[in-house]
Scaffold this motif. Structure first.
Motif, PDB file in Angstrom:
ATOM      1  N   ASN A 251      11.944   7.442  26.424  1.00 34.18           N
ATOM      2  CA  ASN A 251      10.714   8.188  26.107  1.00 34.18           C
ATOM      3  C   ASN A 251      10.548   8.381  24.607  1.00 34.18           C
ATOM      4  N   THR A 252      10.699   7.281  23.876  1.00 38.92           N
ATOM      5  CA  THR A 252      10.702   7.357  22.422  1.00 38.92           C
ATOM      6  C   THR A 252       9.693   6.390  21.821  1.00 38.92           C
ATOM      7  N   LEU A 253       8.997   6.846  20.798  1.00 43.34           N
ATOM      8  CA  LEU A 253       8.141   6.008  19.968  1.00 43.34           C
ATOM      9  C   LEU A 253       8.832   5.849  18.622  1.00 43.34           C
ATOM     10  N   TYR A 254       9.140   4.597  18.255  1.00 44.87           N
ATOM     11  CA  TYR A 254       9.788   4.335  16.977  1.00 44.87           C
ATOM     12  C   TYR A 254       8.742   3.925  15.942  1.00 44.87           C
ATOM     13  N   VAL A 255       8.861   4.491  14.741  1.00 43.98           N
ATOM     14  CA  VAL A 255       7.920   4.207  13.673  1.00 43.98           C
ATOM     15  C   VAL A 255       8.661   4.250  12.344  1.00 43.98           C
ATOM     16  N   ILE A 256       8.264   3.373  11.412  1.00 46.53           N
ATOM     17  CA  ILE A 256       8.834   3.377  10.063  1.00 46.53           C
ATOM     18  C   ILE A 256       7.885   4.110   9.139  1.00 46.53           C
ATOM     19  N   GLY A 257       8.380   5.174   8.485  1.00 44.40           N
ATOM     20  CA  GLY A 257       7.581   5.920   7.535  1.00 44.40           C
ATOM     21  C   GLY A 257       7.369   5.134   6.250  1.00 44.40           C
ATOM     22  N   PRO A 258       6.461   5.594   5.394  1.00 43.33           N
ATOM     23  CA  PRO A 258       6.209   4.886   4.135  1.00 43.33           C
ATOM     24  C   PRO A 258       7.462   4.667   3.299  1.00 43.33           C
ATOM     25  N   ASP A 259       8.410   5.609   3.343  1.00 35.85           N
ATOM     26  CA  ASP A 259       9.606   5.483   2.506  1.00 35.85           C
ATOM     27  C   ASP A 259      10.741   4.738   3.195  1.00 35.85           C
TER      28      ASP A 259
ATOM     29  N   MET B 165      12.068   5.128   6.202  1.00 40.57           N
ATOM     30  CA  MET B 165      12.855   5.857   7.194  1.00 40.57           C
ATOM     31  C   MET B 165      12.358   5.539   8.605  1.00 40.57           C
ATOM     32  N   LEU B 166      13.291   5.321   9.533  1.00 42.32           N
ATOM     33  CA  LEU B 166      12.946   5.107  10.934  1.00 42.32           C
ATOM     34  C   LEU B 166      13.004   6.432  11.673  1.00 42.32           C
ATOM     35  N   TYR B 167      11.922   6.749  12.383  1.00 39.90           N
ATOM     36  CA  TYR B 167      11.838   7.955  13.202  1.00 39.90           C
ATOM     37  C   TYR B 167      11.717   7.562  14.668  1.00 39.90           C
ATOM     38  N   GLY B 168      12.363   8.348  15.537  1.00 42.95           N
ATOM     39  CA  GLY B 168      12.164   8.228  16.967  1.00 42.95           C
ATOM     40  C   GLY B 168      11.501   9.494  17.473  1.00 42.95           C
ATOM     41  N   LEU B 169      10.252   9.408  17.916  1.00 45.13           N
ATOM     42  CA  LEU B 169       9.467  10.562  18.334  1.00 45.13           C
ATOM     43  C   LEU B 169       9.337  10.598  19.853  1.00 45.13           C
ATOM     44  N   ASP B 170       9.472  11.796  20.424  1.00 41.31           N
ATOM     45  CA  ASP B 170       9.312  11.949  21.869  1.00 41.31           C
ATOM     46  C   ASP B 170       7.892  11.582  22.269  1.00 41.31           C
ATOM     47  N   LEU B 171       7.755  10.768  23.315  1.00 38.72           N
ATOM     48  CA  LEU B 171       6.439  10.289  23.717  1.00 38.72           C
ATOM     49  C   LEU B 171       5.488  11.411  24.105  1.00 38.72           C
TER      50      LEU B 171
ATOM     51  N   PRO C  72       0.783  -1.242   0.000  1.00 39.09           N
ATOM     52  CA  PRO C  72       0.000   0.000   0.000  1.00 39.09           C
ATOM     53  C   PRO C  72       0.815   1.294   0.000  1.00 39.09           C
ATOM     54  N   ASN C  73       2.161   1.208  -0.022  1.00 38.33           N
ATOM     55  CA  ASN C  73       2.987   2.431  -0.015  1.00 38.33           C
ATOM     56  C   ASN C  73       2.694   3.303   1.207  1.00 38.33           C
ATOM     57  N   GLY C  74       2.499   2.692   2.350  1.00 36.06           N
ATOM     58  CA  GLY C  74       2.182   3.461   3.550  1.00 36.06           C
ATOM     59  C   GLY C  74       2.754   2.814   4.793  1.00 36.06           C
ATOM     60  N   ILE C  75       2.339   3.326   5.961  1.00 37.58           N
ATOM     61  CA  ILE C  75       2.766   2.759   7.244  1.00 37.58           C
ATOM     62  C   ILE C  75       1.958   1.493   7.506  1.00 37.58           C
ATOM     63  N   THR C  76       2.638   0.377   7.609  1.00 37.72           N
ATOM     64  CA  THR C  76       1.989  -0.907   7.880  1.00 37.72           C
ATOM     65  C   THR C  76       2.461  -1.540   9.187  1.00 37.72           C
ATOM     66  N   ALA C  77       3.568  -1.082   9.738  1.00 33.86           N
ATOM     67  CA  ALA C  77       4.140  -1.688  10.946  1.00 33.86           C
ATOM     68  C   ALA C  77       3.668  -0.958  12.192  1.00 33.86           C
ATOM     69  N   THR C  78       3.113  -1.695  13.149  1.00 31.90           N
ATOM     70  CA  THR C  78       2.759  -1.105  14.439  1.00 31.90           C
ATOM     71  C   THR C  78       4.011  -0.572  15.118  1.00 31.90           C
ATOM     72  N   PRO C  79       4.000   0.692  15.580  1.00 26.70           N
ATOM     73  CA  PRO C  79       5.188   1.263  16.241  1.00 26.70           C
ATOM     74  C   PRO C  79       5.528   0.534  17.539  1.00 26.70           C
ATOM     75  N   VAL C  80       6.690   0.865  18.101  1.00 27.32           N
ATOM     76  CA  VAL C  80       7.113   0.298  19.374  1.00 27.32           C
ATOM     77  C   VAL C  80       7.571   1.432  20.277  1.00 27.32           C
ATOM     78  N   ILE C  81       7.354   1.252  21.590  1.00 29.56           N
ATOM     79  CA  ILE C  81       7.685   2.278  22.581  1.00 29.56           C
ATOM     80  C   ILE C  81       8.919   1.880  23.371  1.00 29.56           C
ATOM     81  N   ASP C  82       9.831   2.826  23.552  1.00 30.50           N
ATOM     82  CA  ASP C  82      10.989   2.656  24.422  1.00 30.50           C
ATOM     83  C   ASP C  82      10.800   3.574  25.619  1.00 30.50           C
ATOM     84  N   LYS C  83      10.384   3.021  26.767  1.00 31.16           N
ATOM     85  CA  LYS C  83      10.145   3.843  27.951  1.00 31.16           C
ATOM     86  C   LYS C  83      11.435   4.411  28.517  1.00 31.16           C
ATOM     87  N   ASN C  84      12.560   3.724  28.340  1.00 29.77           N
ATOM     88  CA  ASN C  84      13.824   4.190  28.903  1.00 29.77           C
ATOM     89  C   ASN C  84      14.266   5.518  28.298  1.00 29.77           C
TER      90      ASN C  84
END
Length: 551
Positions: free
Chosen positions: A171-179, A181-187, A157-169
């Protein structure tokens, strides 16, 4: 006189010093208790950090205690929030993940996170459903269609298909963008403090993320974006030195691990998955239609199980990728349970898959479903198996079965509801006195499921979503958007299968390849119309705020 006076004074000063020491010790002890309580709260935090709760994909929220067979009948829809995201084909929102005690602009909160297929991540307050922040990833390359037969359709589908994962240590939410790229977002804020880093092929089909020992793991399948099938990891401990590793399972686009749980990671340093159709030739690096184990630190194949009837599975398109295995401990052994389209469940030694010849499981069930022996109508086992232990120490295995149970399959002592369309089957994992190995003893079956999703277990209650999708692949994506039915959340007694709660018409539409989250006495679900739902006990305070000092 003077000497006695000095002794008395000395004794008084000594007493005073002792009292001060005791007071200091009491204060330090009180601080230590507070610290231990705080650590205890962190250690037992009722989070849902990844798909199916943990890297082993058990689906078991062992820390949950507010919902029980006695209280589950009081569940209700607490809130429903329309997410500002549009579906794309069959895809809409990822499965929710949840973290408590997150520092946000509105104070410390429990926060639930979902990602939309089009590329936006959303954070919502678990108490109200109010959006706290959202972040839209940027695609650094353009999506493509036509270069691969499935690219741009429901398989790719050329989109986000993977459920993100949380790193509590961190405070990061990791997600793979459609292209890719791995992003780490502040919780708490959504601020990008890791990446973006090119992790996997742009517009590949990647599956639910997991995080172990500072590394994020995913799996790739179906050749989307020309990504090669296998297990992928990235070391995220140093944002300036990401180390990416690939454990490839095929020389083409076959042998993908497309169970929606992605990598299943054991406590024994191995990562597992069931692979799709294609060539099987270990000497050439092709591991189709098998269950594989790769080393966690170095992604190379360490072991595999090849079903003895693998040629039949290939001919019928019964690849082992329709479901994800589950890893669990039993009687001082590490086990792996897996079942897929064929409707058969395998119990394997997680430390020696298939034994010396790679084809001998510890246990193989009779056919549990899919008597029609068809591949492409969503019949059989889909999504993933789940496991839990009850208060007596008994280990249970829960199997979502689409379609009717096998006519000649095992008989269940307890039957609940119409099982002609779909069910959840419950088995006790017990010792076979003839082999001293594990066997599955049927316990109960619960019906009235319109394509059951993987079960989630908490405190004697089994939750599963009747997802309502149209799984008949003939006619393509357009046809699959027709004849769907609204999803229904159901709660079952984990010991008997008796229905304790049914959400009725609370959920507006169906959902494809999703999963539930359960944290702090609340159950979260999504639907194809991009709604996020929160179910909980009516009239109950679900706050996890630490008690005040005088409590």
């Amino acid at each position: 006189m003077g000497e006695n006076h000095e002794k008395v004074l000395g004794f008084g000063l000594h007493q005073l010093r002792n009292r001060r020491i005791v007071a200091v010790l009491r204060l330090r002890f009180a601080c230590l208790v507070c610290l231990l309580l705080a650590v205890s709260r962190i250690a037992t935090a009722a989070d849902w950090l990844t798909f199916a709760h943990d890297p082993q994909r058990t689906g078991w929220a062992s820390e949950e205690h507010s919902i029980s067979p006695e209280t589950a009948g009081n569940l209700t829809l607490l809130w429903k929030t329309k997410i500002d995201s549009a579906p794309k084909g069959l895809w809409s929102l990822t499965s929710p993940v949840v973290a408590e005690n997150v520092s946000t602009k509105e104070g410390n909160k429990t926060v639930v996170y979902v990602a939309g297929v089009l590329g936006t991540v959303f954070a919502l307050a678990a108490d109200t459903g109010e959006e706290l922040w959202h972040y839209t990833v940027k695609n650094f390359v353009e999506s493509r269609t036509g270069v691969y037969i499935y690219q741009g359709g429901f398989l790719c589908p050329n989109g986000i298909t993977a459920t993100p994962v949380i790193d509590k240590n961190t405070n990061t939410l990791y997600v793979i963008g459609p292209d890719g790229m791995l992003y780490g977002l502040d919780l708490g804020s959504g601020f990008v403090h890791y990446g973006p880093v090119q992790f996997v092929a742009p517009f590949s089909k990647n599956w639910s993320l997991s995080l172990v020992n500072g590394k994020v793991y995913t799996t790739l399948s179906q050749g989307c974006g020309n990504g090669i099938s296998g297990v992928y990891s990235i070391d995220v401990r140093d944002r300036h030195h990401p180390i990416i590793e690939q454990g490839l399972l095929s020389n083409t686009n076959t042998a993908g691990i497309w169970g929606r749980a992605g990598p299943v990671i054991g406590t024994n340093g191995r990562v597992y998955g069931g692979t799709a159709d294609g060539m099987f030739n270990p000497a050439a690096g092709d591991y189709s239609n098998s269950i594989v184990a790769e080393g966690l630190e170095q992604l190379s194949v360490l072991d595999y199980f090849l079903p003895p009837n693998w040629l039949y599975l290939t001919h019928k398109d019964f690849d082992l990728g329709s479901s994800s295995p589950v890893y669990f401990g039993w009687r001082n052994r590490n086990l792996l349970a897996h079942g897929a389209k064929e409707g058969v469940v395998y119990l394997l030694d997680a430390d020696a898959l298939g034994g010396k010849d790679h084809q001998t499981p510890l246990y193989v069930s009779p056919r549990l479903g899919n008597d029609r022996q068809i591949c492409c109508e969503g019949i059989g086992i889909w999504g993933g198996l789940s496991t839990a232990r009850d208060t007596s120490g008994q280990t249970w295995l829960y199997v979502p079965m689409a379609g009717p149970p096998a006519a000649d399959g095992p008989k269940f002592p307890m039957t609940n509801g119409d099982i002609s369309h779909g069910s959840v089957m419950a088995f006790k994992v017990e010792m076979d006195p003839k082999t001293d190995g594990p066997t599955l003893t049927p316990a109960w079956i619960a019906g009235n499921f319109d394509h059951p999703d993987p079960a989630v277990i908490a405190n004697g209650v089994v939750f599963s979503l009747s997802n309502g999708e149209n799984a008949i692949q003939k006619g393509g994506e357009v046809k699959r958007l027709e004849n769907t039915h609204p999803a229904v959340l159901r709660a079952l007694d984990a010991a008997t299968g008796k229905e304790l709660y049914n959400s009725g018409s609370a959920i507006s539409s169906w959902v494809h390849f999703s999963g539930l989250a359960l944290a702090n006495g609340k159950v979260y679900a999504v639907d194809h119309d991009a709604n996020l739902y929160c179910f909980g006990l009516a009239g109950r305070d679900h706050s996890t705020k630490p008690p005040a000092a005088n409590e």
